[in-house]
Scaffold this motif. Structure first.
Motif, PDB file in Angstrom:
ATOM      1  N   ALA A 175       0.827  -1.203   0.000  1.00 23.10           N
ATOM      2  CA  ALA A 175       0.000   0.000   0.000  1.00 23.10           C
ATOM      3  C   ALA A 175       0.864   1.257   0.000  1.00 23.10           C
ATOM      4  N   HIS A 176       1.905   1.266   0.832  1.00 20.42           N
ATOM      5  CA  HIS A 176       2.750   2.455   0.897  1.00 20.42           C
ATOM      6  C   HIS A 176       3.583   2.616  -0.369  1.00 20.42           C
ATOM      7  N   ALA A 178       2.505   1.800  -3.385  1.00 14.51           N
ATOM      8  CA  ALA A 178       1.591   2.382  -4.367  1.00 14.51           C
ATOM      9  C   ALA A 178       1.382   3.866  -4.072  1.00 14.51           C
ATOM     10  N   ALA A 179       1.165   4.200  -2.784  1.00 12.65           N
ATOM     11  CA  ALA A 179       0.917   5.598  -2.432  1.00 12.65           C
ATOM     12  C   ALA A 179       2.133   6.452  -2.776  1.00 12.65           C
ATOM     13  N   GLY A 180       3.324   5.947  -2.477  1.00 13.76           N
ATOM     14  CA  GLY A 180       4.545   6.710  -2.742  1.00 13.76           C
ATOM     15  C   GLY A 180       4.801   6.880  -4.232  1.00 13.76           C
ATOM     16  N   ARG A 181       4.550   5.815  -5.002  1.00 15.77           N
ATOM     17  CA  ARG A 181       4.815   5.912  -6.443  1.00 15.77           C
ATOM     18  C   ARG A 181       3.791   6.824  -7.117  1.00 15.77           C
ATOM     19  N   HIS A 185       7.445   9.095  -6.700  1.00 17.51           N
ATOM     20  CA  HIS A 185       8.725   8.552  -6.233  1.00 17.51           C
ATOM     21  C   HIS A 185       8.986   7.184  -6.869  1.00 17.51           C
ATOM     22  N   PRO A 187      10.420   3.265  -7.011  1.00 11.32           N
ATOM     23  CA  PRO A 187      10.357   2.229  -5.973  1.00 11.32           C
ATOM     24  C   PRO A 187      11.546   2.298  -5.017  1.00 11.32           C
ATOM     25  N   VAL A 190      10.936   5.130  -2.585  1.00 12.52           N
ATOM     26  CA  VAL A 190       9.917   4.793  -1.578  1.00 12.52           C
ATOM     27  C   VAL A 190      10.502   3.827  -0.559  1.00 12.52           C
ATOM     28  N   ARG A 193      12.905   5.919   1.722  1.00 11.31           N
ATOM     29  CA  ARG A 193      12.340   7.039   2.466  1.00 11.31           C
ATOM     30  C   ARG A 193      11.085   6.666   3.252  1.00 11.31           C
ATOM     31  N   VAL A 194      10.395   5.589   2.826  1.00 13.00           N
ATOM     32  CA  VAL A 194       9.131   5.255   3.497  1.00 13.00           C
ATOM     33  C   VAL A 194       9.209   3.908   4.206  1.00 13.00           C
ATOM     34  N   PRO A 197      12.540   3.424   7.011  1.00 14.06           N
ATOM     35  CA  PRO A 197      12.375   4.098   8.296  1.00 14.06           C
ATOM     36  C   PRO A 197      11.330   3.444   9.199  1.00 14.06           C
ATOM     37  N   GLN A 198      10.314   2.806   8.608  1.00 14.94           N
ATOM     38  CA  GLN A 198       9.317   2.117   9.440  1.00 14.94           C
ATOM     39  C   GLN A 198       9.837   0.770   9.908  1.00 14.94           C
ATOM     40  N   ARG A 281      15.472  13.359   6.594  1.00 15.64           N
ATOM     41  CA  ARG A 281      14.308  14.235   6.705  1.00 15.64           C
ATOM     42  C   ARG A 281      14.554  15.551   5.976  1.00 15.64           C
ATOM     43  N   LEU A 284      14.358  15.059   2.292  1.00 17.41           N
ATOM     44  CA  LEU A 284      12.966  14.876   1.876  1.00 17.41           C
ATOM     45  C   LEU A 284      12.270  16.231   1.783  1.00 17.41           C
TER      46      LEU A 284
ATOM     47  N   HIS B  53      -0.188   0.232 -10.702  1.00 17.63           N
ATOM     48  CA  HIS B  53       0.098  -0.513  -9.476  1.00 17.63           C
ATOM     49  C   HIS B  53      -0.383  -1.957  -9.527  1.00 17.63           C
ATOM     50  N   GLU B  77       5.503   5.879 -11.157  1.00 11.34           N
ATOM     51  CA  GLU B  77       5.954   7.178 -10.660  1.00 11.34           C
ATOM     52  C   GLU B  77       6.077   8.224 -11.762  1.00 11.34           C
ATOM     53  N   PHE B  85      -6.927   6.471  -1.488  1.00 13.40           N
ATOM     54  CA  PHE B  85      -7.435   5.135  -1.141  1.00 13.40           C
ATOM     55  C   PHE B  85      -8.430   5.241   0.005  1.00 13.40           C
ATOM     56  N   HIS B  89      -3.341   6.207   3.987  1.00 11.34           N
ATOM     57  CA  HIS B  89      -1.938   5.823   3.815  1.00 11.34           C
ATOM     58  C   HIS B  89      -0.986   6.982   4.055  1.00 11.34           C
ATOM     59  N   PHE B  91       2.177   8.321   5.811  1.00  7.86           N
ATOM     60  CA  PHE B  91       3.318   7.559   6.308  1.00  7.86           C
ATOM     61  C   PHE B  91       3.506   7.835   7.797  1.00  7.86           C
ATOM     62  N   HIS B  93       5.782   7.408   9.988  1.00  4.66           N
ATOM     63  CA  HIS B  93       7.038   7.858  10.585  1.00  4.66           C
ATOM     64  C   HIS B  93       7.312   9.325  10.278  1.00  4.66           C
ATOM     65  N   PHE B 102       6.773  15.148   1.132  1.00  2.00           N
ATOM     66  CA  PHE B 102       7.100  13.950   0.339  1.00  2.00           C
ATOM     67  C   PHE B 102       6.416  14.035  -1.028  1.00  2.00           C
TER      68      PHE B 102
END
Lengths: 555, 211
Positions: A175-176, A178-181, A185, A187, A190, A193-194, A197-198, A281, A284, B53, B77, B85, B89, B91, B93, B102
């Motif tokens: 999911a993240h 897809a959201a980032g792209r 961004h 792959p 993402v 950067r996403v 870090p998690q 950070r 970004l 996607h 991208e 969605f 979503h 992020f 962090h 971002f």
């Protein structure tokens, strides 16, 4: 009540030895060691250590190899995990067996592979290189410790990848991604950067374990590291093993230093984490979104590592079956089973099996008691630090002190003290391996059993243990492989008189006869693999008509 | 300057039948078209196909163009297709402000200018001063508004809405829906909404396709 009893057992069995070992090492480091007639407290051992030739170089070498191997391993593991995440970790199964192979066996195999007279040079000589005698450059024991870094990375990358993959299931990667792209961004961007870090907070403790291990490793450093001057941990080992007992004092001072180095290393690492997070950070916010990973290089490094690891295990096998294998032949000229039929290895194998079985049985009992006590108390036992401590405190930093403590207690070095020392390092891994499946056990099963009138003991013996047989045996196999791999605890607690496959393989590794070393190293690698196969086969046979036990219910 | 789907069909991995009959659809800039249909019919897969996607293994036919550019050869991208969605979503962090940063395109340069763009987006969402907040502390409606702002800061040329209002309660739903549609019109980009809810389709005021 039960919780308090288990807590007491763990505190005495694991916390006690660590504290006593640290205490006596500290005392000896400042000159107090009545057993050898030294009772004056002072800083003379420290001065002696610092004055020893090559000591400063050894310190630098320790920091370089330890930090270098950890940075390399973590970087590669995180980069490779991106590819692994895409196919759901199916390829991970291929490298999982590598996790079971003891460090020493892999190090010996790697040495047989990359040494100037090793398999790689033999494969390309003389037709490509023109060499008819081994070339005169150092590839193992190189003064910069590169071979040691490589050996550590071969073991730690698969470990960190496994941990990363387990942690990935707790991050919504798809999911993240897809959201980032959708925000433009790539792959790789993402991922860095996403996702990472998690992910990182979930794998921080294992990373610290790898760092502490790499900064203080003994067996791999003996086999692959430079010998003059050696890393700090090997210098300490030599001091403890020296014919002159007074050398134990500067060695103890260095052991205290080793503890400090690991503590500082972890502190430094933590600082670097925060700085990197800051930089990331800021980048970004500035709108940087380029790919950071050279994908091709990462894939190449992964393939190269897999090839080296596979080649290391293969060359061990070849040497153990060789009779005549002169340089630069690509394969042995004549083969023989003589080194396998000779019974030299039988005693060490039995000793390894016996110690491993005893340690695993004790740890399984203790881990089950721990988890069951938690169930009955309805809360977690507040002893997590005790479980993490043996994984973070370097073995060479407190085990000789523990030897002295055992002597004060009237426990002479022998099989019993070796088993106790192994237990300290095996228990954390078994508890960690078992606690996940144990806590994930379907609570309805236990409630149903209780509703049918089963008391706590019957619920444990008739429901929990049988249903959890597979994870219990997996934890046992992990514990067994950890026990088989122990070098320093076996050497120190057995005062050199308890000979396991690992102590024999390491002792022989500096000798000339690769065929004998090959036999010991192959056995060392095979025993844990056999344990894992048993852990899969036994529940498979017992539960062949119980489909639900093959998967979801217990995981 | 429209989003144009021509004869699109999707066959899921391992399947033999397309999920729905070949789909033709043109969405004009500033309009919101709605795709409705039973769950499992492939509404979300259609949006994933347009956005780039779709998981490997799908067999697809047909074409998708946006502003006359063929989207299908481009990686997600580079399509400049924003998505909202059901879950926002955000992020977890990153702070609310950094989530927006971002999305903000790299062409806007300068620390102050970028921070101002983020602040302005928050103001438009009625969330002025929220930049340092942890996204976990936001309400459902606030999360959706932040997600929309994040998507718009990336300057998309089309917006795909995958049931973004489904988790909001009825009172909030109309308000957030109005907010999203208003921004689509203001940006003058085509939007495609997937939903179960006939009320959503009516509010979109655009053509409705039932799969």
């Amino acid at each position: 009540m039960a919780g308090r009893l288990v807590g007491l057992a763990v505190a005495l069995g694991i916390g006690g030895p660590i504290l006593a070992g640290l205490g006596f090492t500290l005392l000896a480091g400042f000159g107090w060691m009545p057993a050898i007639g030294q009772a004056g407290l002072g800083t003379a051992p420290w001065a002696a250590a610092f004055a020893a030739p090559g000591f400063a170089t050894g310190l630098r070498l320790t920091l370089w190899t330890g930090l270098g191997a950890t940075v390399l391993s973590l970087g590669l593991a995180l980069a490779l995990a991106q590819g692994m995440a895409r196919d759901g970790g199916r390829r991970m199964r291929l490298i999982a067996p590598l996790l079971a192979v003891p460090h020493a066996a892999l190090a010996i195999g790697l040495a047989f592979l990359i040494a100037p007279s090793g398999w790689i040079v033999r494969l390309v000589s003389p037709w490509a290189t023109g060499w008819t005698t081994p070339p005169a450059f150092a590839t193992t024991g190189d003064p910069a410790g590169l071979a040691l870094i490589l050996g550590l990375a071969l073991k730690e990358v698969p470990f960190l990848m496994l941990i990363t993959l387990a942690a990935l299931s707790r991050v919504p990667v798809a999911a993240h991604m897809a959201a980032g792209r959708a925000l433009g961004h790539s792959p790789a961007s993402v991922w860095v950067r996403v996702i990472v870090p998690q992910l990182y907070p979930l794998i921080r403790l294992p990373v610290y374990v790898v760092l502490a291990f790499s900064l203080s490793v003994v067996d791999m450093a003996l086999i692959l590291g430079p010998s003059n001057p050696p890393t700090l941990s090997v210098w300490i080992l030599r001091g403890y093993m020296a014919p002159d007992p007074a050398m134990a004092l500067p060695a103890s001072a260095a052991a205290v230093m080793q503890l400090g180095i690991v503590a500082c290393g972890i502190g430094l690492w933590h600082l670097a984490e925060r700085i990197l997070a800051r930089i990331g950070r800021a980048e970004l916010r500035r709108g940087r979104r380029g790919g950071v990973l050279p994908q091709g290089a990462v894939r190449l490094a992964g393939a190269l590592g897999a090839g080296l690891a596979g080649g290391s295990l293969l060359v061990l096998m070849l040497w153990s079956l060789a009779w005549r294998w002169p340089f630069p032949a690509a394969l042995p000229e004549t083969w023989s089973l003589r080194h396998w039929t000779g019974r030299g290895w039988g005693a060490a194998t039995l000793e390894t099996l016996w110690i491993g079985a005893a340690v695993v049985a004790l740890c399984a009992l203790l881990a089950i008691a721990w988890l069951e006590a938690e169930d009955r108390a309805g809360r977690r036992l507040p002893l997590t630090a005790l479980v993490a401590a043996p994984l973070l405190i370097p073995q060479i930093g407190f085990l000789q002190g523990l030897n002295i403590a055992f002597l004060h207690l009237g426990l002479p070095p022998g099989r019993g003290t070796v088993i106790w020392a192994h237990l300290i390092f095996v228990f954390p891994y078994m508890l960690l391996a078992l606690s996940g499946p144990w806590r994930a056990l379907e609570p309805g099963l236990i409630r149903s059993a209780a509703a049918l009138g089963a008391g706590p003991w019957r619920r444990l013996l008739a429901v929990k243990l049988p249903v959890l047989l597979r994870p219990i045996l997996t934890a046992a196999a992990i514990g067994f492989s950890v026990s088989v791999a122990q070098y320093v605890p076996t050497l120190f607690m057995g005062a050199g008189r308890i000979a396991t496959l690992t102590t024999e393989a390491v002792a022989l590794s500096s000798s000339a006869d690769r065929r004998v070393v090959g036999v010991y190293a192959v056995l060392q690698a095979i025993l844990p693999l056999a344990a894992f196969m048993l852990a899969i086969a036994v529940p498979g046979a017992l539960h062949r008509n119980r489909r639900a036990l093959a998967g979801e219910l217990t995981r | 300057m429209s989003l144009i789907l021509s004869h699109v069909t999707l066959v899921p991995p391992g399947g033999t039948q397309p999920l729905f009959a070949p789909l033709d659809l043109t969405v004009a800039p500033g309009a919101v078209s709605t795709v409705m249909g039973a769950s499992g019919i492939g509404k979300s897969s259609l949006l994933d196909f347009i956005g780039g996607h779709l998981p490997r293994g799908f067999v697809t036919t047909g074409g998708v163009t946006l502003d006359g550019i063929d989207l299908l050869p481009l990686p997600a991208e580079q399509r400049r297709v924003g998505m909202l969605f059901q879950d926002a979503h955000l992020f977890p962090h990153l702070s609310v402000g950094d989530n927006l940063a971002f999305g903000l395109g790299p062409d806007l340069r300068g620390k102050a200018a970028r921070r101002a763009a983020v602040e302005q987006a928050l103001e438009r969402a009625g969330l002025a001063g929220f930049a340092a907040r942890d996204p976990a502390t936001l309400s459902g409606g606030q999360r959706t508004r932040v997600a929309l702002m994040r998507a718009l800061l990336a300057r998309p040329r089309a917006l795909l809405l995958d049931e973004p209002f489904a988790r909001l309660d009825a009172a909030l739903r109309a308000e957030i829906r109005g907010f999203v549609f208003e921004h689509v019109r203001r940006e003058n980009i085509p939007a495609l909404l997937v939903t179960h809810d006939a009320e959503d389709a009516r509010a979109a005021q655009g053509p409705v396709v039932t799969l």
